[in-house]
Design an enzyme around this catalytic site. Sequence first.
Site, PDB file in Angstrom:
ATOM      1  CG  HIS A 121      76.727  57.738  70.566  1.00 25.86           C
ATOM      2  ND1 HIS A 121      77.479  56.643  70.937  1.00 25.86           N
ATOM      3  CD2 HIS A 121      76.063  57.376  69.427  1.00 25.86           C
ATOM      4  CE1 HIS A 121      77.264  55.653  70.085  1.00 25.86           C
ATOM      5  NE2 HIS A 121      76.429  56.084  69.163  1.00 25.86           N
ATOM      6  CB  SER A 173      77.510  53.726  66.722  1.00 21.89           C
ATOM      7  OG  SER A 173      76.589  53.517  67.769  1.00 21.89           O
ATOM      8  CG  ASP A 202      78.781  57.349  73.979  1.00 19.94           C
ATOM      9  OD1 ASP A 202      77.533  57.382  73.989  1.00 19.94           O
ATOM     10  OD2 ASP A 202      79.441  56.987  73.000  1.00 19.94           O
TER      11      ASP A 202
END
Length: 326
Positions: free
Chosen positions: A301, A145, A273
């Site tokens: 995600h 991320s 996502d």
Amino acid sequence: MTARLSDMTGFRAPSLIRNPHVQTLLPRILRPPPLVWRGEWFDLPDGDEVELGWVSPEPQDDEAPILVMFHGLEGSIASPYASAILGTAAHVGHRALIMHFRGCGSRPNRRPRAYHSGDTGDARVVLEELRRRYPLAPLRVCGVSLGGNMLLRLLAEPGSEVLGIASALVISAPLDLAACSERLSQGFSRVYERHLLKSLKRKVIPRLVSGELPLEASAEQVARVKRLRDYDDIITAPLHGFANAEDYYTRASSGPVLDRIAVPTWLVHAEDDPFMPADLLQRFPRRSAKLKVEVSRHGGHVGFMRGSGWRYTPWLEERTIQFLGG
């Protein structure tokens, strides 16, 4: 070089858990056992510090391969993906560790600053130190991320080759920070935005009250913030030398520098996502020949959960083994 978007991962989400929010939240619900680890406070050149988390047991051989992780926004070694990836790396004989970003370790950082999506300096210093300590050990890196966006920026910087990185794995990276911030303010994704803001506020408000941070924003103003973009506008941007959130997003996004990646890198992304717009990858067709993009239709995600019945496990464990063996 323009890369194809059709390269698919080996991940297939079971039909019962294909919903992107189920994929995103399931690892947090079915939390794996915590890692056994030791902390090391590592001093930075500006007088601040970051906490390194070394997974136990550590290899005795100084030439054992190394895997370093850079976590997501407000993440840590306690994050489920850290257990999946670092735990797997340690299990197959790697020296596995995480670099907690400033303020994300087990105590507040010293300096009046924090971390952000494009802040590559601390990672570079830590990687240089690892190369000094273990000069003969193969070095691999993983970014998740926010940490993935940061890592891509680092791998695109001039001279990144001297760090001696053998390969990189990047998972669910927000390549376009402005677009991803906007996506987080829509629909059910606001649940994630509120969760992240709660954690950020919990850290920054006491520092504002004490007068520790050189910012005009007040604790009361921060407490009223409802959007991540507004937080970045009044806290993240001015604290780290950006004019505003837009300037920060423009200068720190990794999408525009994908064509400069100088290290073999695997970018894993799910089309659904909920932190990102559906056309995120199409916005950045120009990519380095060193970059391989792997896309799955589902996965949420940093989710990528698989299994059947009530037994679900993270596919990221399998992907980690493939990455470390490649």
